[in-house]
Design a protein around this motif. Structure first.
Motif, short mmCIF file in Angstrom:
data_model
loop_
_atom_site.label_atom_id
_atom_site.label_comp_id
_atom_site.label_asym_id
_atom_site.label_seq_id
_atom_site.Cartn_x
_atom_site.Cartn_y
_atom_site.Cartn_z
N ALA A 44 -25.21 1.35 -38.88
CA ALA A 44 -26.19 2.42 -38.73
C ALA A 44 -25.94 3.24 -37.47
CB ALA A 44 -27.60 1.84 -38.70
N ALA A 45 -25.33 2.62 -36.45
CA ALA A 45 -25.06 3.34 -35.21
C ALA A 45 -23.84 4.24 -35.34
CB ALA A 45 -24.84 2.35 -34.07
N PHE A 89 -17.72 1.53 -46.68
CA PHE A 89 -17.84 1.92 -45.29
C PHE A 89 -16.76 2.92 -44.88
CE2 PHE A 89 -19.78 -2.23 -45.81
CZ PHE A 89 -21.05 -1.98 -45.30
N GLY A 90 -17.03 3.63 -43.81
CA GLY A 90 -16.16 4.71 -43.37
C GLY A 90 -15.06 4.23 -42.44
N PRO A 91 -14.22 5.16 -41.98
CA PRO A 91 -13.17 4.83 -41.03
C PRO A 91 -13.72 4.79 -39.61
CG PRO A 91 -13.05 7.13 -41.60
CD PRO A 91 -14.20 6.58 -42.37
N CYS A 92 -13.02 4.07 -38.73
CA CYS A 92 -13.47 3.98 -37.34
C CYS A 92 -12.83 5.09 -36.52
CB CYS A 92 -13.06 2.63 -36.77
SG CYS A 92 -13.29 2.52 -34.99
N SER A 114 -19.66 7.96 -46.19
CA SER A 114 -20.20 6.64 -45.86
C SER A 114 -21.43 6.73 -44.97
CB SER A 114 -19.15 5.77 -45.18
OG SER A 114 -18.23 5.29 -46.12
N ARG A 115 -21.49 7.78 -44.15
CA ARG A 115 -22.66 7.94 -43.30
C ARG A 115 -23.87 8.34 -44.13
NH1 ARG A 115 -25.39 6.36 -38.86
NH2 ARG A 115 -27.26 7.61 -38.95
N PRO A 146 -21.42 7.11 -36.46
CA PRO A 146 -21.47 8.42 -37.11
C PRO A 146 -20.62 8.48 -38.38
CG PRO A 146 -21.15 8.67 -34.75
CD PRO A 146 -20.97 7.22 -35.06
N ASN A 147 -19.72 7.52 -38.56
CA ASN A 147 -18.89 7.47 -39.76
C ASN A 147 -19.35 6.41 -40.75
OD1 ASN A 147 -17.17 9.42 -38.82
ND2 ASN A 147 -15.62 7.98 -38.09
N GLY A 148 -20.41 5.69 -40.43
CA GLY A 148 -20.84 4.60 -41.29
C GLY A 148 -19.78 3.54 -41.47
N GLY A 207 -15.69 9.42 -43.89
CA GLY A 207 -16.71 9.12 -42.87
C GLY A 207 -18.04 9.78 -43.21
N HIS A 231 -26.04 10.94 -37.65
CA HIS A 231 -26.37 10.34 -36.35
C HIS A 231 -26.52 11.46 -35.33
CE1 HIS A 231 -26.62 7.87 -32.94
NE2 HIS A 231 -26.07 6.79 -33.47
N VAL A 249 -19.99 3.27 -52.57
CA VAL A 249 -19.92 4.64 -52.09
C VAL A 249 -18.71 5.34 -52.71
CG1 VAL A 249 -19.57 6.08 -50.03
CG2 VAL A 249 -21.18 4.17 -49.97
N ARG A 251 -29.74 3.78 -41.03
CA ARG A 251 -29.22 4.85 -41.86
C ARG A 251 -27.73 4.71 -42.14
NH1 ARG A 251 -33.56 7.27 -44.16
NH2 ARG A 251 -34.91 8.35 -42.67
N SER A 252 -27.38 4.69 -43.42
CA SER A 252 -25.99 4.69 -43.86
C SER A 252 -26.00 4.85 -45.37
CB SER A 252 -25.31 3.38 -43.48
OG SER A 252 -24.14 3.20 -44.26
N ALA A 253 -24.99 5.51 -45.89
CA ALA A 253 -24.92 5.64 -47.35
C ALA A 253 -24.71 4.28 -48.00
CB ALA A 253 -23.80 6.59 -47.75
N ALA A 254 -24.15 3.32 -47.21
CA ALA A 254 -23.92 1.98 -47.74
C ALA A 254 -25.20 1.15 -47.77
CB ALA A 254 -22.86 1.26 -46.91
#
Lengths: 249, 266
Positions: free
Chosen positions: A167-168, A210-213, B129-130, A170-172, B126, B135, B37, A103-106
């Motif tokens: 996918a793991a 992709f999202g931020p870490c 992108s999720r 939470p921010n993608g 975030g 999750h 995205v 799962r990810s919007a990407a």
């Protein structure tokens, strides 16, 4: 062993998807998640139904093709293990098991459990390669690489690009993936020559999908190649280095 | 299987044709869409994370110094008030009255705007992108990381209350006996005691310090990572410093309201 499988079914990328429930009566503890899907598909085909689409290739944990989310865990409940090596031994007779795509919007779903991971390919295409003329192989010992660098580069090169880290998260975010590539290539003589250019290209491509870490650390828990969280710091390190250096190497 | 949208309308790639010599049509196979995205943002996320790390480190150093200053309350009322007065008159005549305090206030305010602004942008990126499937089932794992927004909001609320209570002495937030500092005398000790003698104010302070611990412990460790520390020893030291500093700030501050409520300080 009887397992009740809730599996994500989605006919088109546009969706909508839904969970379908099926029962496999003859699952065995040594079966992998993928073999369970094979068994389920045999059953579906015998009954004239459409089999569940999922990706797999080598089934020995080195190709990165497989990857489904099992009970909310990318690849499956066992840490750092690809779907093809996740066995059913942890499941009890009659237990429910939920299978869904990564799962990810990407990663838009193509069909059922198959997702489109070309967002990761775009990052590799942007700079995750050596684009200089490296010439022929140099003579032995003419180009020395310290043992420690070689070991670290090899550890980071272990990434199989499966996308479970994304996918793991939470921010993608794709920091574990991008960081492993950046570290691996920046440690070796040929890759090092485009170090700054590569960081800029890969980071700017990464930003778009992709999202931020936030340092949840979920990625390193699922990574089948055991890429350590250090790779994440390498993303910002290479970003800062290329920003202040403003050079190709 | 895939309903692939081919190269038509393809957004330009960063480095031209992705793989020279490769079959572009083949590369398109299996693609569902070429839309990203988001469009390439003007300020990349990694830069925002560096901004958050740097402003966060400024806050961390400030709360550490603030906590050490707070502990002077145990050296007696006169000494503590003298310290408060000294903070206002330090470096005179090079700086005007309260000069240093205003420098610190401006720096902190700039950091606050940057920190909160960056946090908001990163949060929304975030989420985007999720995607729609969140999750779930993380349990207590990475509890501090997941509660950064909550602890951050608690801290923001506390900072507002804290300034109204002990700096401006605004009614409602401050105790009724609040006395503002004059040009030659501060009443920090009396104000502090009067404030903490209200159990609700002390309880909020306690809650805020727990939030501060959680926020700092994860935030400082994240800052180590966001500032690009990849060395094994450096990361180990950073991890330890983050935990120890967060714990020290919390404990050092928390003993003050407890001492007031138990009558140790009055």
């Amino acid at each position: 062993m009887r397992l009740v499988i809730e599996v994500w079914r989605q006919d088109t990328p546009q969706g909508p998807g839904r969970y379908e429930t099926h029962t496999v009566d003859d699952a065995t503890p040594e079966m992998s998640i993928l073999e369970l899907l094979d068994r389920l598909n045999d059953q579906l085909v015998e009954n004239g139904l459409e089999p569940v689409a999922f990706e797999s290739d080598c089934r020995e944990g080195i190709c990165g093709a497989c990857g489904v989310t099992v009970d909310g865990n990318p690849h499956g409940p066992q840490r750092n293990t690809p779907s093809c090596h996740q066995r059913l031994a942890g499941y009890a007779d009659g237990q429910r098991i939920r299978l869904e795509p990564l799962r990810s919007a990407a990663f838009p779903v193509i069909r059922d459990l198959v997702v489109d991971r070309s967002a990761m390919d775009r990052i590799i295409a942007a700079g995750g390669h050596v684009a200089i003329d490296a010439g022929t192989a140099p003579d032995a010992n003419s180009l020395l690489v310290p043992h420690e660098s070689a070991e670290r580069a090899l550890d980071m090169a272990a990434c199989i690009g499966c996308g479970a880290c994304v996918a793991a998260c939470p921010n993608g975010a794709a920091h574990l993936f991008v960081g492993s590539k950046l570290t691996h290539l920046s440690l070796l003589p040929t890759g090092r020559q485009e170090r700054g250019k590569r960081a800029r290209a890969m980071l700017s491509e990464m930003e778009q999908d992709f999202g931020p870490c936030s340092l949840y650390g979920e990625c390193a828990r699922v990574c089948p190649a055991h890429i350590p969280l250090t790779a994440i710091a390498a993303v910002n390190k290479e970003g800062l280095r290329s920003f202040f250096r403003q050079k190709d190497d | 299987m895939a309903s692939s949208q081919t190269a038509a309308g393809h957004p330009s790639r960063a480095m031209g044709s992705a793989l020279p010599g490769a079959d572009d049509a083949a590369l398109e196979l299996g693609r569902v869409r070429d839309a990203r995205v988001r469009r390439a943002p003007r300020v990349p996320s990694w830069v925002l994370k560096v901004v958050m790390a740097l402003s966060g480190v400024v806050f961390a150093l400030y709360v550490l110094v603030h906590m050490i200053g707070n502990l002077k309350v145990f050296t007696g009322a006169d000494h503590f008030n003298e310290y408060a007065h000294w903070l206002r008159t330090v470096l005179q005549p090079f700086l005007p009255y309260e000069g240093l305090l205003w420098v610190v206030r401006v720096v902190l305010l700039v950091c606050l705007v940057a920190h909160v602004g960056a946090a908001g942008v990163l949060w929304s990126r975030g989420r985007a992108s999720r995607g729609t499937h969140r999750h779930q089932g993380l349990g207590l794992r990475n509890f501090t990381a997941r509660t950064m927004l909550v602890t951050g909001v608690v801290l923001l609320g506390f900072v507002v209350f804290h300034v109204l209570d002990l700096t401006t002495g605004t009614g409602g937030a401050a105790s009724t006996s609040f006395r503002a500092a004059t040009l030659d005398q501060a009443y920090a000790y009396e104000n502090l005691i009067a404030s903490f003698q209200r159990p609700v104010a002390a309880a909020f302070y306690l809650l805020a310090m727990i939030a501060l611990f959680l926020h700092l412990a994860h935030g400082l460790w994240a800052a180590v990572s966001d500032l690009g520390a990849t060395g094994r020893r450096l990361r180990a030291v950073g991890y330890a410093v983050a935990g120890v500093l967060a714990l020290a700030v919390m404990l050092g501050n928390i003993i003050i309201p407890i001492s007031v409520l138990t009558g140790l300080l009055s």
